[in-house]
Design a protein around this motif. Structure first.
Motif, PDB file in Angstrom:
ATOM      1  N   GLY A 198     -32.533 117.378 -37.811  1.00  0.00           N
ATOM      2  CA  GLY A 198     -31.158 116.911 -37.848  1.00  0.00           C
ATOM      3  C   GLY A 198     -31.054 115.404 -37.959  1.00  0.00           C
ATOM      4  N   GLY A 199     -29.825 114.919 -37.861  1.00  0.00           N
ATOM      5  CA  GLY A 199     -29.555 113.496 -38.032  1.00  0.00           C
ATOM      6  C   GLY A 199     -29.729 112.691 -36.766  1.00  0.00           C
ATOM      7  N   ASP A 200     -29.639 111.390 -36.914  1.00  0.00           N
ATOM      8  CA  ASP A 200     -29.790 110.459 -35.801  1.00  0.00           C
ATOM      9  C   ASP A 200     -28.486 109.692 -35.603  1.00  0.00           C
ATOM     10  N   ARG A 201     -28.275 109.239 -34.373  1.00  0.00           N
ATOM     11  CA  ARG A 201     -27.080 108.457 -34.060  1.00  0.00           C
ATOM     12  C   ARG A 201     -27.466 107.177 -33.336  1.00  0.00           C
ATOM     13  N   TRP A 202     -27.143 106.046 -33.940  1.00  0.00           N
ATOM     14  CA  TRP A 202     -27.350 104.741 -33.320  1.00  0.00           C
ATOM     15  C   TRP A 202     -26.408 104.607 -32.136  1.00  0.00           C
ATOM     16  N   VAL A 203     -26.920 104.236 -30.974  1.00  0.00           N
ATOM     17  CA  VAL A 203     -26.087 104.099 -29.782  1.00  0.00           C
ATOM     18  C   VAL A 203     -25.562 102.671 -29.734  1.00  0.00           C
ATOM     19  N   SER A 204     -24.322 102.482 -30.162  1.00  0.00           N
ATOM     20  CA  SER A 204     -23.799 101.133 -30.357  1.00  0.00           C
ATOM     21  C   SER A 204     -23.700 100.337 -29.061  1.00  0.00           C
ATOM     22  N   CYS A 205     -23.451 101.025 -27.949  1.00  0.00           N
ATOM     23  CA  CYS A 205     -23.360 100.307 -26.671  1.00  0.00           C
ATOM     24  C   CYS A 205     -24.736 100.028 -26.091  1.00  0.00           C
ATOM     25  N   GLY A 206     -25.765 100.662 -26.655  1.00  0.00           N
ATOM     26  CA  GLY A 206     -27.123 100.554 -26.130  1.00  0.00           C
ATOM     27  C   GLY A 206     -27.508 101.828 -25.399  1.00  0.00           C
ATOM     28  N   TYR A 207     -28.693 102.349 -25.684  1.00  0.00           N
ATOM     29  CA  TYR A 207     -29.139 103.607 -25.061  1.00  0.00           C
ATOM     30  C   TYR A 207     -29.287 103.437 -23.552  1.00  0.00           C
ATOM     31  N   GLY A 208     -29.837 102.303 -23.145  1.00  0.00           N
ATOM     32  CA  GLY A 208     -29.959 102.052 -21.713  1.00  0.00           C
ATOM     33  C   GLY A 208     -28.605 101.998 -21.041  1.00  0.00           C
ATOM     34  N   THR A 209     -27.636 101.377 -21.701  1.00  0.00           N
ATOM     35  CA  THR A 209     -26.274 101.313 -21.174  1.00  0.00           C
ATOM     36  C   THR A 209     -25.681 102.702 -21.031  1.00  0.00           C
ATOM     37  N   LEU A 210     -25.911 103.565 -22.029  1.00  0.00           N
ATOM     38  CA  LEU A 210     -25.392 104.931 -21.959  1.00  0.00           C
ATOM     39  C   LEU A 210     -25.949 105.663 -20.746  1.00  0.00           C
ATOM     40  N   LEU A 211     -27.251 105.544 -20.497  1.00  0.00           N
ATOM     41  CA  LEU A 211     -27.836 106.224 -19.336  1.00  0.00           C
ATOM     42  C   LEU A 211     -27.274 105.674 -18.032  1.00  0.00           C
ATOM     43  N   GLN A 212     -27.028 104.377 -17.989  1.00  0.00           N
ATOM     44  CA  GLN A 212     -26.429 103.783 -16.789  1.00  0.00           C
ATOM     45  C   GLN A 212     -25.020 104.322 -16.560  1.00  0.00           C
ATOM     46  N   ARG A 213     -24.275 104.486 -17.628  1.00  0.00           N
ATOM     47  CA  ARG A 213     -22.919 105.017 -17.502  1.00  0.00           C
ATOM     48  C   ARG A 213     -22.938 106.469 -17.055  1.00  0.00           C
ATOM     49  N   ILE A 214     -23.911 107.227 -17.523  1.00  0.00           N
ATOM     50  CA  ILE A 214     -24.043 108.611 -17.071  1.00  0.00           C
ATOM     51  C   ILE A 214     -24.316 108.656 -15.573  1.00  0.00           C
ATOM     52  N   CYS A 215     -25.198 107.793 -15.105  1.00  0.00           N
ATOM     53  CA  CYS A 215     -25.499 107.726 -13.664  1.00  0.00           C
ATOM     54  C   CYS A 215     -24.264 107.368 -12.850  1.00  0.00           C
ATOM     55  N   LYS A 216     -23.509 106.429 -13.365  1.00  0.00           N
ATOM     56  CA  LYS A 216     -22.298 106.006 -12.655  1.00  0.00           C
ATOM     57  C   LYS A 216     -21.286 107.134 -12.602  1.00  0.00           C
ATOM     58  N   GLU A 217     -21.136 107.863 -13.696  1.00  0.00           N
ATOM     59  CA  GLU A 217     -20.182 108.969 -13.733  1.00  0.00           C
ATOM     60  C   GLU A 217     -20.529 110.025 -12.695  1.00  0.00           C
ATOM     61  N   HIS A 218     -21.827 110.291 -12.512  1.00  0.00           N
ATOM     62  CA  HIS A 218     -22.259 111.327 -11.570  1.00  0.00           C
ATOM     63  C   HIS A 218     -22.563 110.786 -10.174  1.00  0.00           C
ATOM     64  N   ASN A 219     -22.497 109.481 -10.022  1.00  0.00           N
ATOM     65  CA  ASN A 219     -22.768 108.862  -8.716  1.00  0.00           C
ATOM     66  C   ASN A 219     -24.110 109.326  -8.153  1.00  0.00           C
ATOM     67  N   ILE A 220     -25.138 109.169  -8.947  1.00  0.00           N
ATOM     68  CA  ILE A 220     -26.475 109.641  -8.578  1.00  0.00           C
ATOM     69  C   ILE A 220     -27.106 108.708  -7.543  1.00  0.00           C
ATOM     70  N   PRO A 221     -27.685 109.243  -6.471  1.00  0.00           N
ATOM     71  CA  PRO A 221     -28.346 108.402  -5.460  1.00  0.00           C
ATOM     72  C   PRO A 221     -29.710 107.912  -5.956  1.00  0.00           C
ATOM     73  N   ILE A 222     -29.799 106.632  -6.262  1.00  0.00           N
ATOM     74  CA  ILE A 222     -31.031 106.054  -6.808  1.00  0.00           C
ATOM     75  C   ILE A 222     -31.435 104.855  -5.963  1.00  0.00           C
ATOM     76  N   ARG A 223     -32.705 104.815  -5.589  1.00  0.00           N
ATOM     77  CA  ARG A 223     -33.256 103.645  -4.902  1.00  0.00           C
ATOM     78  C   ARG A 223     -34.081 102.849  -5.914  1.00  0.00           C
ATOM     79  N   LEU A 224     -33.580 101.690  -6.312  1.00  0.00           N
ATOM     80  CA  LEU A 224     -34.291 100.842  -7.249  1.00  0.00           C
ATOM     81  C   LEU A 224     -35.390 100.067  -6.533  1.00  0.00           C
ATOM     82  N   ASN A 225     -36.273  99.459  -7.322  1.00  0.00           N
ATOM     83  CA  ASN A 225     -37.361  98.631  -6.776  1.00  0.00           C
ATOM     84  C   ASN A 225     -38.216  99.402  -5.764  1.00  0.00           C
ATOM     85  N   THR A 226     -38.386 100.686  -6.022  1.00  0.00           N
ATOM     86  CA  THR A 226     -39.148 101.543  -5.104  1.00  0.00           C
ATOM     87  C   THR A 226     -40.295 102.176  -5.880  1.00  0.00           C
TER      88      THR A 226
END
Length: 458
Positions: A198-226
């Motif tokens: 199939g086709g590909d889609r360029w993530v205009s906001c940034g792929y990393g940004t998209l994953l961060q927004r997904i985490c924020k939407e679900h309020n996932i408990p994440i411990r950074l720097n661990t």
């Protein structure tokens, strides 16, 4: 919570611990939120997304992905499709929507001649036929590299026309770019196995940004720097997890490990008891490629605002600066994709030495234009990143879909689960693929569902 229904000899911190907040870890967390199991995500980096990293600072108003850029197999069946529709669109230039031209040129910036392109097309057809024949011959018990399989035919068909050879090599280097490795490392038996359809889609906001927004939407408990350094499964009643910043172990019933294959190859986590031999063999056998991005911003768009990509045939070596993405004004950014051995060699250079290589290349292909000095730049060095040691997996010689199945298979009597772009085992569907962000996401969903079934049935 599962443990409320169990007799406990010691206090458990969580029912499930997820190691890694890349796409696989995020997906696993979202699935576990649908249950009554307690869980936490442990992430060694100071950001969410792993190898999907969006730089939103260097180039001011233009987000640039230094890792993954496209959602492959884009469509309603892709687990990230709906998220992109809701969260991935920004009111700015979209690489996929604006059209534009591909500048396909020879080593000196001149067009590739039509007769040479036609002749190269015939040669490539023969090379692909040879690969199809080898991959489809079940009598071939021993694998070989793609380079080995096509080399004889390649040498027979390449004639004295040097431009034909460069065009054929340009296409061969396209295979290497897609896999992140040189052809002499890639399995011919697995030629065209598990590619993203199939086709590909360029993530205009940034792929990393998209994953961060997904985490924020679900309020996932994440411990950074661990940073997880040690996992002990010797006690059948619990798993003990040691991190670099803690003197005491974190205890849980189940664990999902989503760290990159490169880290598994480097043994960045110590397992006690050691991983079984079949798991270790799969880790060692699976290929792991390198793709870096050299991102350079200029004061003006000297390459032409309608140009979206530069595809370049080279005399020096196959695949050297073969593919460049061009972002038009006001960004005025060139993104050079470099892979395999060439990418590793560039990683040994200083930033100034890499810039010199880039400027020499640009001056060579635009001899009649003024190439200005860059105003900003950023270079990825994924093989030197101690939390990645590379970019993404591929089928190395002697590896196959069973290798991925072994990478995804549970260990420690089903208590340790595995996910990631390298661990999306074949589900038998025509859309199955691996080594993509969305396949990492799928693998995380699978691991979380498996744990839910285990604990619900125990």
């Amino acid at each position: 919570m599962f443990l409320k229904n169990c007799l406990k000899v010691m206090t458990m911190d969580f029912d499930v611990v997820i190691v890694g907040a890349g796409a696989a870890g995020i997906a696993a967390a979202i699935e576990l939120q649908k249950t009554n199991l307690s869980f936490v995500v442990l992430e060694a980096r100071n950001y969410i997304g792993g190898r999907a990293f969006t730089d939103r600072e260097t180039f001011i108003s233009t987000p640039v992905d230094l890792g993954a850029s496209w959602i492959h197999s884009f469509g309603s069946r892709n687990p990230l499709y709906d998220y992109y529709q809701r969260l991935g669109k920004d009111d700015q230039f979209d690489y996929d929507d604006e059209g534009g031209d591909a500048l396909i040129i020879d080593y000196n910036g001149r067009p590739l001649l039509p007769h040479a392109r036609q002749r190269a097309k015939l040669v490539l057809s023969r090379l692909y036929d040879r690969l199809d024949e080898f991959a489809g011959n079940n009598c071939n018990s021993d694998d070989q590299s793609i380079e080995q399989v096509i080399q004889t035919v390649y040498e027979q068909l390449i004639e004295s026309d040097e431009q034909v050879k460069r065009i054929v090599d340009l296409s061969r280097s396209g295979m290497e770019q897609y896999e992140g490795s040189n052809l002499n490392n890639l399995s011919a038996k697995c030629w065209e196995t598990g590619g993203a359809p199939g086709g590909d889609r360029w993530v205009s906001c940034g792929y990393g940004t998209l994953l961060q927004r997904i985490c924020k939407e679900h309020n996932i408990p994440i411990r950074l720097n661990t940073l997880v350094t040690h996992i002990d499964t010797s006690d059948t009643t619990r798993i003990a997890i040691t991190t670099s910043d803690s003197s005491s172990a974190l205890l849980c019933h189940r664990i999902i490990i989503t760290i990159p294959l490169g880290c598994l190859k480097r043994n960045t986590i110590i397992f006690e008891p050691p991983l079984p031999e079949w798991k270790r063999e799969a880790i060692d056998l699976m290929g792991y490629g390198l793709m870096n991005k050299l991102v350079v911003q200029f004061p003006d768009c000297f390459w032409g605002s309608s140009t979206r990509t530069i595809i370049h045939a080279c005399t020096v070596r196959r695949g050297r600066f073969r593919f460049t993405i061009c972002l038009p004004p006001p960004s005025n950014i060139l993104i050079f994709f470099v892979t395999g051995t060439f990418a590793k060699e560039l990683e040994t250079l200083t930033d100034n030495e890499i810039l010199l290589e880039i400027m020499t290349f640009l001056q060579n292909i635009f001899p009649k234009r003024t190439v200005p000095n860059p105003i900003r730049y950023k270079f990825s060095r994924w093989s030197q990143d101690p939390l990645a040691y590379g970019s993404y997996s591929n089928f190395a010689v002697h590896s196959n879909p069973q290798t991925i199945a072994d990478l995804a298979k549970e260990t420690a009597d089903g208590r340790v689960h595995w996910a990631g772009e390298h661990a999306n085992s074949n589900d038998g569907s025509e859309n199955w693929c691996y080594a993509c962000v969305h396949t990492a996401f799928t693998s995380g969903q699978r691991a979380a569902k498996a744990i839910q079934n285990q604990l619900n049935n125990s």
